[in-house]
Design a protein around this motif. Structure first.
Motif, PDB file in Angstrom:
ATOM      1  N   ARG A  61     -10.979 -60.455  24.089  1.00  0.00           N
ATOM      2  CA  ARG A  61     -11.831 -59.933  22.928  1.00  0.00           C
ATOM      3  C   ARG A  61     -11.843 -60.597  21.949  1.00  0.00           C
ATOM      4  O   ARG A  61     -10.851 -61.676  21.526  1.00  0.00           O
ATOM      5  N   VAL A  62     -12.734 -60.557  20.870  1.00  0.00           N
ATOM      6  CA  VAL A  62     -12.908 -61.208  19.635  1.00  0.00           C
ATOM      7  C   VAL A  62     -11.713 -61.208  18.853  1.00  0.00           C
ATOM      8  O   VAL A  62     -11.190 -62.344  18.289  1.00  0.00           O
ATOM      9  N   CYS A  63     -11.073 -59.890  19.014  1.00  0.00           N
ATOM     10  CA  CYS A  63      -9.925 -59.716  17.977  1.00  0.00           C
ATOM     11  C   CYS A  63      -8.448 -60.260  18.633  1.00  0.00           C
ATOM     12  O   CYS A  63      -7.544 -60.186  17.935  1.00  0.00           O
ATOM     13  N   ASP A  64      -8.594 -60.596  19.815  1.00  0.00           N
ATOM     14  CA  ASP A  64      -7.499 -61.166  20.367  1.00  0.00           C
ATOM     15  C   ASP A  64      -7.468 -62.732  20.156  1.00  0.00           C
ATOM     16  O   ASP A  64      -8.134 -63.352  19.693  1.00  0.00           O
ATOM     17  N   GLN A  65      -6.078 -63.255  20.219  1.00  0.00           N
ATOM     18  CA  GLN A  65      -5.745 -64.601  19.792  1.00  0.00           C
ATOM     19  C   GLN A  65      -6.142 -65.367  20.997  1.00  0.00           C
ATOM     20  O   GLN A  65      -5.776 -64.807  22.033  1.00  0.00           O
ATOM     21  N   LEU A  66      -6.795 -66.739  20.754  1.00  0.00           N
ATOM     22  CA  LEU A  66      -7.062 -67.438  21.943  1.00  0.00           C
ATOM     23  C   LEU A  66      -6.010 -68.244  22.541  1.00  0.00           C
ATOM     24  O   LEU A  66      -5.955 -69.537  21.995  1.00  0.00           O
TER      25      LEU A  66
END
Length: 77
Positions: free
Chosen positions: A22-27
């Motif tokens: 998700r957007v809040c997860d680190q890539l």
């Protein structure tokens, strides 16, 4: 050795692990404890497809696999 006239056909599907971030997860690849949390929440799935599968076919497989975790509008991200 192949001369190019008879291309090799893959008869077994490829297995790949997909992680729904998700957007809040680190890539980045999650560490063990984060990976286990993602697995338990249903955000890690192994999907099989053939090497010559169309992009739209793979997109539909991913959508069907993660349908419970994300809506259609956010899947393109």
């Amino acid at each position: 050795m192949s001369d190019g006239s008879n291309p090799y056909k893959r008869t077994r599907p490829l297995k790949r692990t997909f992680i729904l971030l998700r957007v809040c997860d680190q890539l980045m690849v999650p560490r063990d404890n984060k990976y286990r949390a993602l697995q338990s929440s249903g955000r890690v799935k192994e999907i099989e497809f053939f090497n010559n599968s169309a992009t739209s076919s793979i997109h539909e497989m991913i959508w069907n696999t993660f349908r419970d975790n994300v809506n259609q509008d956010k899947l393109a991200r």
